[in-house]
Design an enzyme around this catalytic site. Structure first.
Site, PDB file in Angstrom:
ATOM      1  N   ASP A  41      21.484  13.320  39.091  1.00  0.00           N
ATOM      2  CA  ASP A  41      22.810  12.828  39.455  1.00  0.00           C
ATOM      3  C   ASP A  41      22.817  12.165  40.817  1.00  0.00           C
ATOM      4  OD1 ASP A  41      23.122  15.198  37.477  1.00  0.00           O
ATOM      5  OD2 ASP A  41      25.002  14.070  37.365  1.00  0.00           O
ATOM      6  N   ARG A  54      30.594  12.109  30.574  1.00  0.00           N
ATOM      7  CA  ARG A  54      29.835  12.808  31.603  1.00  0.00           C
ATOM      8  C   ARG A  54      28.441  12.234  31.673  1.00  0.00           C
ATOM      9  NH1 ARG A  54      26.411  14.233  28.580  1.00  0.00           N
ATOM     10  NH2 ARG A  54      25.185  14.987  30.324  1.00  0.00           N
ATOM     11  N   ASN A  87      20.339  17.735  40.160  1.00  0.00           N
ATOM     12  CA  ASN A  87      20.529  17.665  38.719  1.00  0.00           C
ATOM     13  C   ASN A  87      21.228  18.939  38.272  1.00  0.00           C
ATOM     14  OD1 ASN A  87      20.058  16.092  36.253  1.00  0.00           O
ATOM     15  ND2 ASN A  87      18.735  17.802  35.642  1.00  0.00           N
ATOM     16  N   LYS A  88      21.531  19.005  36.977  1.00  0.00           N
ATOM     17  CA  LYS A  88      22.268  20.150  36.447  1.00  0.00           C
ATOM     18  C   LYS A  88      21.695  21.476  36.908  1.00  0.00           C
ATOM     19  CE  LYS A  88      25.174  19.942  34.665  1.00  0.00           C
ATOM     20  NZ  LYS A  88      26.484  19.920  35.327  1.00  0.00           N
ATOM     21  N   ARG A 129      34.706  13.431  40.568  1.00  0.00           N
ATOM     22  CA  ARG A 129      33.575  14.367  40.673  1.00  0.00           C
ATOM     23  C   ARG A 129      32.719  13.932  41.870  1.00  0.00           C
ATOM     24  NH1 ARG A 129      30.378  15.531  35.242  1.00  0.00           N
ATOM     25  NH2 ARG A 129      29.828  17.442  36.386  1.00  0.00           N
ATOM     26  N   GLN A 156      25.445  21.673  27.671  1.00  0.00           N
ATOM     27  CA  GLN A 156      25.175  20.271  27.351  1.00  0.00           C
ATOM     28  C   GLN A 156      23.893  20.124  26.517  1.00  0.00           C
ATOM     29  OE1 GLN A 156      26.303  21.373  30.304  1.00  0.00           O
ATOM     30  NE2 GLN A 156      27.206  19.769  31.569  1.00  0.00           N
ATOM     31  N   ALA A 213      25.671  10.952  34.964  1.00  0.00           N
ATOM     32  CA  ALA A 213      25.852  10.043  36.094  1.00  0.00           C
ATOM     33  C   ALA A 213      26.100   8.585  35.709  1.00  0.00           C
ATOM     34  CB  ALA A 213      24.650  10.174  37.037  1.00  0.00           C
TER      35      ALA A 213
HETATM   36  C1  LIG Z   1      21.619  10.684  32.980  1.00  0.00           C
HETATM   37  S1  LIG Z   1      22.530  11.593  34.107  1.00  0.00           S
HETATM   38  C2  LIG Z   1      22.668  13.075  33.257  1.00  0.00           C
HETATM   39  C3  LIG Z   1      22.919  14.224  34.166  1.00  0.00           C
HETATM   40  O1  LIG Z   1      24.329  14.494  34.278  1.00  0.00           O
HETATM   41  C4  LIG Z   1      24.538  15.825  33.866  1.00  0.00           C
HETATM   42  O2  LIG Z   1      25.569  16.449  34.559  1.00  0.00           O
HETATM   43  P1  LIG Z   1      27.043  16.575  33.864  1.00  0.00           P
HETATM   44  O3  LIG Z   1      26.809  16.933  32.427  1.00  0.00           O
HETATM   45  O4  LIG Z   1      27.709  17.654  34.674  1.00  0.00           O
HETATM   46  O5  LIG Z   1      27.686  15.223  34.045  1.00  0.00           O
HETATM   47  C5  LIG Z   1      23.214  16.492  34.129  1.00  0.00           C
HETATM   48  O6  LIG Z   1      23.026  16.752  35.504  1.00  0.00           O
HETATM   49  C6  LIG Z   1      22.284  15.446  33.619  1.00  0.00           C
HETATM   50  O7  LIG Z   1      20.959  15.575  34.000  1.00  0.00           O
END
Ligand SMILES: CSC[C@H]1O[C@H](OP(=O)(O)O)[C@H](O)[C@@H]1O
Length: 347
Positions: free
Chosen positions: A233, A51, A243-244, A87, A192, A53
């Site tokens: 992202d 996971r 972003n998250k 995704r 996360q 980006a």
């Molecule tokens: C360096 S990109 C990290 C970015 O991705 C995460 O989302 P996910 O855990 O759902 O893939 C999150 O938005 C992070 O900031």
């Protein structure tokens, strides 16, 4: 410096198989998931085994190769289309698939197509390593002198090839023996921050404190937070950043408390086709991630649940975006445009 992800590589492609550190098992289990076909790779991205980006883009690039050495260009093309459905928000996934497709379309020798695609996936992976280090150096200048930096979700080595984006400046400063302390938002519903950021920072020897997502504002009010730095992202042409989920309220709180708010992301996280962030597709995930985490029910079945995986932070709440090419201060359509125009000028 050996960070957790250098001892436990996030993504490995060897012997025609995609070998992933299974991030759904961290921090209690350090196990790997090996994908041998594109369906398994798609599922691994979808379930956040891999996971973040940049990491999603790298994994998907290698995932195309799971069609096998004898696959034809139609099969490789189908793999690119299929993996792109795993995704919807992280633009790095589509950037990587476009890159692999461009290479395929410009390579006319079917007999060496697999090798050429493999070389491109390796190049994407290697470029990401350099990107992380450059963002580390560029971002360190922004947080010099900060004692306590707050971050959300995980934008570290686990979300990239190594070091990460938002955490890269922390690792850069740690190499010099002067990393700030990090507050890591737990980041519900998939945690996360608690599970991944806290794990990789503590493995690397960086001081980290986990917060519940509701604690950030009170800490800011008490003057305990010197800067906020997060990943992204997808970033629109005007600097709006997806972003998250939970990032937007952090940015509002930071603005209210006059605390610098930074986004760290490589240039391949920008989607310049989108004029503003309201057009960024936001992934809606299954209700059970909120209602039944780990199979334990917290929400009555009769209640509705929404579970958007991301939110969008307007550019006016972002003090700077740090990329591998430099820093975009006060991001706007104009300053973002200038940043990318500089990239095309002859050096
Ligand atoms: C360096 S990109 C990290 C970015 O991705 C995460 O989302 P996910 O855990 O759902 O893939 C999150 O938005 C992070 O900031």
């Amino acid at each position: 410096m050996s960070t957790a992800t250098e001892t436990a590589e996030t993504i490995i492609f060897r012997d025609g198989q995609l070998d992933l550190l299974d991030q759904t098992k961290l921090p209690t289990e350090l196990t790997r998931l090996v994908c041998t076909n594109i369906e398994q790779a798609h599922d691994a991205i979808r379930r956040l085994v891999v996971r973040g980006a940049p990491a999603i883009g790298i994994a998907a690039a290698y995932g195309v190769l799971l069609q096998g050495r004898d696959a034809d260009r139609q099969a490789f093309g189908e793999a690119m289309d299929y993996l792109a459905t795993s995704r919807p928000t992280a633009v790095n996934l589509f950037w990587a698939m476009d890159r692999m497709r461009d290479v395929m379309n410009s390579h006319d020798d079917d007999g060496t197509l697999y090798e050429r695609l493999h070389r491109e996936a390796v190049t994407i992976h290697d470029e990401d390593r350099r990107m992380c280090r450059s963002i580390g150096a560029n971002g360190a200048a922004l947080i010099q002198g900060c004692r306590n930096v707050l971050t959300h979700c995980n934008a570290g080595g686990l979300a990239t090839s190594m070091w990460g984006t938002a955490l890269a400046p922390i690792y850069h400063m740690h190499e010099q023996g002067k990393a700030p302390h990090v507050f890591a938002d737990e980041t519900r519903p998939l945690l996360q921050g608690a599970r991944l950021t806290a794990w990789e920072l503590s493995q690397a020897g960086v001081a980290v404190t986990v917060l519940t997502d509701s604690m950030s504002g009170g800490l800011m009010r008490c003057g305990k937070v010197d800067a906020v730095i997060v990943g992204a992202d997808r970033i629109a042409a005007n600097g709006d950043a997806a972003n998250k989920i939970g990032t937007y309220p952090l940015a509002v709180l930071a603005k209210y408390h006059k605390i610098p708010f930074y986004v760290a992301a490589p240039t391949n996280t920008f989607d310049l086709k989108l004029p503003a962030g309201d057009q960024i597709p936001i992934e809606q995930r299954h209700r059970d991630e909120v209602a039944r985490p780990g199979g334990v029910q917290f929400v009555p079945d009769a209640a509705d649940v929404i579970n958007p995986a991301f939110d969008v932070t307007p550019a006016e709440l972002i003090d700077a975006i740090v990329t591998e090419k430099g820093v975009i201060r006060s991001p706007t359509t104009e300053t973002v445009g200038q940043h990318f125009r500089k990239l095309t000028l002859p050096s």
